[in-house]
Write a protein that holds these residues in place. Structure first.
Motif, mmCIF file in Angstrom:
data_model
loop_
_atom_site.group_PDB
_atom_site.id
_atom_site.type_symbol
_atom_site.label_atom_id
_atom_site.label_comp_id
_atom_site.label_asym_id
_atom_site.label_seq_id
_atom_site.Cartn_x
_atom_site.Cartn_y
_atom_site.Cartn_z
ATOM 1 N N PRO A 1 35.921 49.676 44.412
ATOM 2 C CA PRO A 1 36.060 48.980 43.121
ATOM 3 C C PRO A 1 35.023 47.864 42.977
ATOM 4 O O PRO A 1 35.264 46.718 43.352
ATOM 5 N N ARG A 2 33.871 48.197 42.442
ATOM 6 C CA ARG A 2 32.782 47.226 42.368
ATOM 7 C C ARG A 2 33.143 46.027 41.507
ATOM 8 O O ARG A 2 32.778 44.889 41.830
ATOM 9 N N ALA A 3 33.853 46.272 40.397
ATOM 10 C CA ALA A 3 34.240 45.154 39.537
ATOM 11 C C ALA A 3 35.155 44.191 40.282
ATOM 12 O O ALA A 3 35.018 42.965 40.178
ATOM 13 N N ASP A 4 36.092 44.728 41.057
ATOM 14 C CA ASP A 4 36.998 43.867 41.812
ATOM 15 C C ASP A 4 36.259 43.111 42.912
ATOM 16 O O ASP A 4 36.594 41.958 43.210
ATOM 17 N N LEU A 5 35.264 43.742 43.510
ATOM 18 C CA LEU A 5 34.464 43.043 44.510
ATOM 19 C C LEU A 5 33.683 41.901 43.868
ATOM 20 O O LEU A 5 33.531 40.820 44.460
ATOM 21 N N ALA A 6 33.195 42.123 42.643
ATOM 22 C CA ALA A 6 32.479 41.065 41.931
ATOM 23 C C ALA A 6 33.420 39.901 41.607
ATOM 24 O O ALA A 6 33.053 38.726 41.737
ATOM 25 N N VAL A 7 34.650 40.236 41.190
ATOM 26 C CA VAL A 7 35.640 39.187 40.899
ATOM 27 C C VAL A 7 35.963 38.411 42.174
ATOM 28 O O VAL A 7 36.073 37.181 42.168
ATOM 29 N N ALA A 8 36.123 39.119 43.288
ATOM 30 C CA ALA A 8 36.430 38.457 44.559
ATOM 31 C C ALA A 8 35.303 37.501 44.958
ATOM 32 O O ALA A 8 35.563 36.368 45.386
ATOM 33 N N ALA A 9 34.064 37.951 44.800
ATOM 34 C CA ALA A 9 32.928 37.087 45.143
ATOM 35 C C ALA A 9 32.892 35.855 44.244
ATOM 36 O O ALA A 9 32.671 34.726 44.705
ATOM 37 N N GLY A 10 33.127 36.063 42.946
ATOM 38 C CA GLY A 10 33.148 34.940 42.018
ATOM 39 C C GLY A 10 34.261 33.955 42.342
ATOM 40 O O GLY A 10 34.081 32.734 42.246
ATOM 41 N N ALA A 11 35.425 34.484 42.727
ATOM 42 C CA ALA A 11 36.556 33.616 43.068
ATOM 43 C C ALA A 11 36.247 32.759 44.290
ATOM 44 O O ALA A 11 36.586 31.575 44.337
ATOM 45 N N VAL A 12 35.588 33.352 45.292
ATOM 46 C CA VAL A 12 35.230 32.592 46.494
ATOM 47 C C VAL A 12 34.239 31.485 46.148
ATOM 48 O O VAL A 12 34.352 30.346 46.631
ATOM 49 N N ILE A 13 33.270 31.793 45.298
ATOM 50 C CA ILE A 13 32.281 30.785 44.890
ATOM 51 C C ILE A 13 32.960 29.643 44.144
ATOM 52 O O ILE A 13 32.697 28.456 44.405
ATOM 53 N N LEU A 14 33.853 29.964 43.207
ATOM 54 C CA LEU A 14 34.556 28.927 42.448
ATOM 55 C C LEU A 14 35.479 28.110 43.348
ATOM 56 O O LEU A 14 35.647 26.903 43.136
ATOM 57 N N ALA A 15 36.069 28.755 44.349
ATOM 58 C CA ALA A 15 36.907 28.016 45.293
ATOM 59 C C ALA A 15 36.066 26.977 46.046
ATOM 60 O O ALA A 15 36.511 25.840 46.251
ATOM 61 N N ALA A 16 34.859 27.369 46.432
ATOM 62 C CA ALA A 16 33.976 26.420 47.115
ATOM 63 C C ALA A 16 33.591 25.272 46.185
ATOM 64 O O ALA A 16 33.547 24.103 46.602
#
Length: 268
Positions: free
Chosen positions: A19-34
């Protein structure tokens, strides 16, 4: 002669692509968490302007009525660090999306999505809605445990009604009552938050513009989940395109915690 058994449907036996879209969301979430953690470490703190209390302990109105006490408060609810809480919420989003890399979970999710059942997303949304309203309530000065716990519970419970909605629709029944009841439950915490803002105006305090904007953004993001669900139901009454609905929900769900990141950058 034995009758050969029908093979399982192809979509139940093959593992869907990553699920590429979900992987993109996960990456974005990690960046925003930082971003949330870094921004919160540079701020002096997130103190709500006021504390609201309805008939505080030890005070009994003589006429049996209700007392509303509004007092300045220097601290957020003890042990709750706003930046850390928001980062944790975003990491929860990332974890839910990364779990879809597990083949068995991915197959089950794809099968449900094809049937227009979005249980995985509703579990994710229940915590985003519950914790999100919990944190927004604190930004608006609600720090009483007896208020915050019901706000979280109602926010999370409203989202879970959507599981009932999907189940009823998938079995050919009308899911409207579950959708309506869930939205009615989900709006209650926002009514409490609105009451808090009105009370600040009546008592001469003023919530900052940044808090109001963050509150409205998170409210709009939470409401968009219900709007997308209802809109897709009208556009696709026979539920033949559940995968498109699932894809839209996948992008919409993280908007609320993403909006909360502004509170670590702007509110303090």
């Amino acid at each position: 002669m034995a009758t050969p058994q029908n093979p399982r449907p192809e979509h139940l036996t093959e593992t869907p692509p990553l699920p590429r879209a979900d992987l993109a969301v996960a990456a974005g979430a990690v960046i925003l968490a930082a971003v949330a953690l870094i921004a919160s470490s540079l701020q002096s703190g997130f103190a709500p302007l006021i504390t609201l209390a309805v008939t505080p302990p030890g005070i009994a109105p003589a006429d049996g009525g209700m007392i509303i006490v509004v007092t300045p408060t220097p601290d957020v609810w003890p042990s709750i660090q706003m930046g850390t809480a928001i980062a944790t919420l975003l990491l929860f989003v990332a974890a839910m999306r990364l779990l879809l890399l597990v083949p068995a979970i991915r197959r089950r999710h794809a099968t449900d999505a094809a049937s227009d059942r979005h249980t995985w997303h509703w579990i994710e949304y229940s915590q985003l809605a519950g914790v999100g309203t919990f944190l927004v309530a604190q930004l608006n000065g609600i720090t009483e445990v007896t208020s915050l716990v019901p706000i979280y519970a109602l926010g999370a419970a409203g989202a879970l009604f959507l599981i009932v909605h999907d189940h009823r629709v998938a079995t050919g029944r009308f899911g409207g009552p579950a959708f309506a009841l869930g939205s009615a439950v989900a709006i209650v915490p926002w009514g409490v938050i609105a009451f808090a803002q009105i009370t600040t105006l009546l008592t001469g305090f003023e919530v900052t513009a940044s808090v109001r904007i963050v509150t409205l953004l998170v409210l709009a993001a939470s409401a968009s989940v219900w709007v997308v669900t209802g809109w897709r139901a009208r556009r696709d009454p026979k539920r033949t395109d559940g995968c498109r609905t699932d894809a839209l929900l996948g992008w919409v769900l993280p908007l609320a915690p993403a909006a909360l990141v502004l509170s670590t950058v702007w509110v303090g």
